[in-house]
Design a protein around this motif. Structure first.
Motif, PDB file in Angstrom:
ATOM      1  N   ASP A  89       0.827  -1.214   0.000  1.00  0.00           N
ATOM      2  CA  ASP A  89       0.000   0.000   0.000  1.00  0.00           C
ATOM      3  C   ASP A  89       0.860   1.262   0.000  1.00  0.00           C
ATOM      4  O   ASP A  89       0.518   2.264  -0.647  1.00  0.00           O
ATOM      5  CB  ASP A  89      -0.942   0.016   1.213  1.00  0.00           C
ATOM      6  N   ARG A  90       1.979   1.213   0.728  1.00  0.00           N
ATOM      7  CA  ARG A  90       2.874   2.377   0.757  1.00  0.00           C
ATOM      8  C   ARG A  90       3.581   2.534  -0.588  1.00  0.00           C
ATOM      9  O   ARG A  90       3.817   3.650  -1.051  1.00  0.00           O
ATOM     10  CB  ARG A  90       3.907   2.244   1.896  1.00  0.00           C
ATOM     11  N   LEU A  91       3.925   1.408  -1.209  1.00  0.00           N
ATOM     12  CA  LEU A  91       4.532   1.460  -2.541  1.00  0.00           C
ATOM     13  C   LEU A  91       3.551   2.076  -3.541  1.00  0.00           C
ATOM     14  O   LEU A  91       3.929   2.901  -4.371  1.00  0.00           O
ATOM     15  CB  LEU A  91       4.939   0.056  -2.991  1.00  0.00           C
ATOM     16  N   LYS A  92       2.288   1.696  -3.425  1.00  0.00           N
ATOM     17  CA  LYS A  92       1.254   2.254  -4.311  1.00  0.00           C
ATOM     18  C   LYS A  92       1.121   3.762  -4.103  1.00  0.00           C
ATOM     19  O   LYS A  92       0.970   4.526  -5.059  1.00  0.00           O
ATOM     20  CB  LYS A  92      -0.078   1.547  -4.027  1.00  0.00           C
ATOM     21  N   ALA A  93       1.204   4.201  -2.859  1.00  0.00           N
ATOM     22  CA  ALA A  93       1.116   5.631  -2.560  1.00  0.00           C
ATOM     23  C   ALA A  93       2.282   6.394  -3.181  1.00  0.00           C
ATOM     24  O   ALA A  93       2.102   7.471  -3.769  1.00  0.00           O
ATOM     25  CB  ALA A  93       1.076   5.853  -1.049  1.00  0.00           C
ATOM     26  N   LEU A  94       3.487   5.815  -3.053  1.00  0.00           N
ATOM     27  CA  LEU A  94       4.665   6.455  -3.646  1.00  0.00           C
ATOM     28  C   LEU A  94       4.528   6.546  -5.163  1.00  0.00           C
ATOM     29  O   LEU A  94       4.772   7.600  -5.762  1.00  0.00           O
ATOM     30  CB  LEU A  94       5.931   5.677  -3.275  1.00  0.00           C
ATOM     31  N   ASN A  95       4.122   5.435  -5.774  1.00  0.00           N
ATOM     32  CA  ASN A  95       3.965   5.419  -7.234  1.00  0.00           C
ATOM     33  C   ASN A  95       2.914   6.419  -7.698  1.00  0.00           C
ATOM     34  O   ASN A  95       3.049   7.014  -8.769  1.00  0.00           O
ATOM     35  CB  ASN A  95       3.596   4.007  -7.707  1.00  0.00           C
ATOM     36  N   GLY A  96       1.883   6.604  -6.896  1.00  0.00           N
ATOM     37  CA  GLY A  96       0.829   7.559  -7.242  1.00  0.00           C
ATOM     38  C   GLY A  96       1.327   8.994  -7.304  1.00  0.00           C
ATOM     39  O   GLY A  96       0.762   9.835  -8.011  1.00  0.00           O
ATOM     40  N   ILE A  97       2.394   9.279  -6.559  1.00  0.00           N
ATOM     41  CA  ILE A  97       3.005  10.608  -6.587  1.00  0.00           C
ATOM     42  C   ILE A  97       3.995  10.724  -7.737  1.00  0.00           C
ATOM     43  O   ILE A  97       3.964  11.672  -8.528  1.00  0.00           O
ATOM     44  CB  ILE A  97       3.734  10.896  -5.255  1.00  0.00           C
ATOM     45  N   VAL A  98       4.890   9.740  -7.833  1.00  0.00           N
ATOM     46  CA  VAL A  98       6.035   9.851  -8.744  1.00  0.00           C
ATOM     47  C   VAL A  98       5.671   9.583 -10.203  1.00  0.00           C
ATOM     48  O   VAL A  98       6.123  10.292 -11.108  1.00  0.00           O
ATOM     49  CB  VAL A  98       7.179   8.913  -8.281  1.00  0.00           C
ATOM     50  N   HIS A  99       4.846   8.578 -10.451  1.00  0.00           N
ATOM     51  CA  HIS A  99       4.599   8.172 -11.835  1.00  0.00           C
ATOM     52  C   HIS A  99       3.984   9.253 -12.724  1.00  0.00           C
ATOM     53  O   HIS A  99       4.422   9.418 -13.873  1.00  0.00           O
ATOM     54  CB  HIS A  99       3.762   6.896 -11.872  1.00  0.00           C
ATOM     55  N   PRO A 100       2.987  10.016 -12.249  1.00  0.00           N
ATOM     56  CA  PRO A 100       2.468  11.084 -13.123  1.00  0.00           C
ATOM     57  C   PRO A 100       3.537  12.127 -13.479  1.00  0.00           C
ATOM     58  O   PRO A 100       3.550  12.634 -14.607  1.00  0.00           O
ATOM     59  CB  PRO A 100       1.339  11.703 -12.288  1.00  0.00           C
ATOM     60  N   LEU A 101       4.419  12.426 -12.539  1.00  0.00           N
ATOM     61  CA  LEU A 101       5.489  13.392 -12.809  1.00  0.00           C
ATOM     62  C   LEU A 101       6.477  12.835 -13.829  1.00  0.00           C
ATOM     63  O   LEU A 101       6.957  13.557 -14.711  1.00  0.00           O
ATOM     64  CB  LEU A 101       6.219  13.737 -11.506  1.00  0.00           C
ATOM     65  N   VAL A 102       6.777  11.540 -13.718  1.00  0.00           N
ATOM     66  CA  VAL A 102       7.687  10.895 -14.670  1.00  0.00           C
ATOM     67  C   VAL A 102       7.061  10.880 -16.060  1.00  0.00           C
ATOM     68  O   VAL A 102       7.730  11.169 -17.058  1.00  0.00           O
ATOM     69  CB  VAL A 102       8.040   9.465 -14.204  1.00  0.00           C
ATOM     70  N   ARG A 103       5.776  10.548 -16.135  1.00  0.00           N
ATOM     71  CA  ARG A 103       5.094  10.517 -17.444  1.00  0.00           C
ATOM     72  C   ARG A 103       5.120  11.880 -18.116  1.00  0.00           C
ATOM     73  O   ARG A 103       5.343  11.992 -19.322  1.00  0.00           O
ATOM     74  CB  ARG A 103       3.648  10.026 -17.282  1.00  0.00           C
ATOM     75  N   ARG A 104       4.908  12.930 -17.331  1.00  0.00           N
ATOM     76  CA  ARG A 104       4.895  14.281 -17.892  1.00  0.00           C
ATOM     77  C   ARG A 104       6.261  14.660 -18.461  1.00  0.00           C
ATOM     78  O   ARG A 104       6.366  15.174 -19.577  1.00  0.00           O
ATOM     79  CB  ARG A 104       4.476  15.283 -16.801  1.00  0.00           C
ATOM     80  N   ARG A 105       7.317  14.366 -17.708  1.00  0.00           N
ATOM     81  CA  ARG A 105       8.669  14.698 -18.169  1.00  0.00           C
ATOM     82  C   ARG A 105       9.060  13.824 -19.363  1.00  0.00           C
ATOM     83  O   ARG A 105       9.700  14.304 -20.310  1.00  0.00           O
ATOM     84  CB  ARG A 105       9.662  14.508 -17.014  1.00  0.00           C
ATOM     85  N   SER A 106       8.669  12.555 -19.355  1.00  0.00           N
ATOM     86  CA  SER A 106       8.963  11.661 -20.477  1.00  0.00           C
ATOM     87  C   SER A 106       8.313  12.163 -21.756  1.00  0.00           C
ATOM     88  O   SER A 106       8.922  12.118 -22.842  1.00  0.00           O
ATOM     89  CB  SER A 106       8.464  10.239 -20.175  1.00  0.00           C
ATOM     90  N   ALA A 107       7.089  12.649 -21.647  1.00  0.00           N
ATOM     91  CA  ALA A 107       6.384  13.170 -22.819  1.00  0.00           C
ATOM     92  C   ALA A 107       7.102  14.394 -23.392  1.00  0.00           C
ATOM     93  O   ALA A 107       7.184  14.561 -24.615  1.00  0.00           O
ATOM     94  CB  ALA A 107       4.947  13.526 -22.445  1.00  0.00           C
ATOM     95  N   GLU A 108       7.650  15.219 -22.512  1.00  0.00           N
ATOM     96  CA  GLU A 108       8.409  16.392 -22.977  1.00  0.00           C
ATOM     97  C   GLU A 108       9.649  15.963 -23.753  1.00  0.00           C
ATOM     98  O   GLU A 108       9.956  16.514 -24.815  1.00  0.00           O
ATOM     99  CB  GLU A 108       8.825  17.259 -21.775  1.00  0.00           C
ATOM    100  N   LEU A 109      10.367  14.970 -23.227  1.00  0.00           N
ATOM    101  CA  LEU A 109      11.585  14.487 -23.887  1.00  0.00           C
ATOM    102  C   LEU A 109      11.258  13.800 -25.211  1.00  0.00           C
ATOM    103  O   LEU A 109      11.966  13.959 -26.205  1.00  0.00           O
ATOM    104  CB  LEU A 109      12.342  13.526 -22.965  1.00  0.00           C
ATOM    105  N   GLN A 110      10.176  13.047 -25.244  1.00  0.00           N
ATOM    106  CA  GLN A 110       9.756  12.375 -26.474  1.00  0.00           C
ATOM    107  C   GLN A 110       9.415  13.402 -27.543  1.00  0.00           C
ATOM    108  O   GLN A 110       9.793  13.241 -28.711  1.00  0.00           O
ATOM    109  CB  GLN A 110       8.546  11.496 -26.188  1.00  0.00           C
ATOM    110  N   ALA A 111       8.733  14.456 -27.165  1.00  0.00           N
ATOM    111  CA  ALA A 111       8.342  15.494 -28.126  1.00  0.00           C
ATOM    112  C   ALA A 111       9.564  16.182 -28.732  1.00  0.00           C
ATOM    113  O   ALA A 111       9.504  16.694 -29.855  1.00  0.00           O
ATOM    114  CB  ALA A 111       7.439  16.516 -27.445  1.00  0.00           C
ATOM    115  N   ALA A 112      10.680  16.174 -28.008  1.00  0.00           N
ATOM    116  CA  ALA A 112      11.897  16.839 -28.485  1.00  0.00           C
ATOM    117  C   ALA A 112      12.758  15.937 -29.382  1.00  0.00           C
ATOM    118  O   ALA A 112      13.716  16.409 -29.992  1.00  0.00           O
ATOM    119  CB  ALA A 112      12.730  17.300 -27.288  1.00  0.00           C
ATOM    120  N   ALA A 113      12.410  14.652 -29.495  1.00  0.00           N
ATOM    121  CA  ALA A 113      13.211  13.715 -30.291  1.00  0.00           C
ATOM    122  C   ALA A 113      12.941  13.917 -31.785  1.00  0.00           C
ATOM    123  O   ALA A 113      11.859  14.354 -32.175  1.00  0.00           O
ATOM    124  CB  ALA A 113      12.887  12.277 -29.897  1.00  0.00           C
TER     125      ALA A 113
END
Length: 200
Positions: A78-102
């Motif tokens: 449950d704590r791992l799920k809570a951590l992922n709920g915070i970090v994963h959306p931020l990672v997805r947003r930054r990944s999309a920015e980098l992909q758009a620049a390729a």
């Protein structure tokens, strides 16, 4: 552009495959590196993690104490799920920015350790799984990384099973042998990815 999701269980040697693909010209988007960036001191990510887990997961100088946080989340799903709920959306947003620049004709390889666990395969044109038998991975984790067998088993148990990863794969890279054998297999994979990219 071909968007490739690349994953593999801990100890499978995914990082080596990423390095070999980068050498061949792939654009690499490293989710682990981005995950560290989004919880660096002064970021909204670190503030959210500290709010969720308490100030005890910070070092004296205000950085994330990764060892302490890992000991909490790997022992409690449950704590791992809570951590992922915070970090994963931020990672997805930054990944999309980098992909758009390729470049538009690039083979973009997203290095995503928990691709299968988080059901992310649908976000990619192709999923590549780096595979090695569990006993090979265990040996690497204890001998090369210096983990205890207990810690290694806990890390492996927190991830998808080997069967679940293989079921999600469009392409599989066997990394149970030597680096020379791996280089040959990655070359074949690269040719297939380039052909797939050219056909888009």
């Amino acid at each position: 552009m071909l968007n490739v999701g690349l994953t593999g269980g801990i100890g499978a040697g995914k990082s080596e495959v990423v390095r070999l693909l980068a050498r061949r010209g792939a654009v690499i988007i490293d989710s682990d590196r981005i995950a560290r960036e989004v919880v660096a001191p002064g970021t909204e990510g670190l503030a959210a993690v500290a709010a969720e887990f308490g100030p005890g997961i910070l070092t004296e100088d205000g950085a994330l104490d990764r060892q302490r946080l890992a000991s909490v989340v790997f022992a409690d799903p449950d704590r791992l799920k809570a951590l992922n709920g915070i970090v994963h959306p931020l990672v997805r947003r930054r990944s999309a920015e980098l992909q758009a620049a390729a470049p538009t004709d690039a083979v973009v390889v997203h290095d995503v350790p928990l691709l299968v666990e988080n059901g992310l395969g649908r976000h990619f044109d192709v999923v590549v799984v780096v595979d090695a038998p569990d006993e090979v991975r265990m040996e690497r984790l204890t001998r090369v990384r210096g983990m205890t067998e207990e810690d290694a088993r806990a890390r492996m148990a927190a991830q998808a099973t080997r069967e679940q990863r293989l079921a999600a794969a469009d392409f599989t890279v066997d990394n149970s042998g030597t680096l020379e054998e791996l280089d040959v297999r990655v070359e074949k994979l690269w040719e297939r990815l380039c052909a797939r990219a050219a056909g888009r």
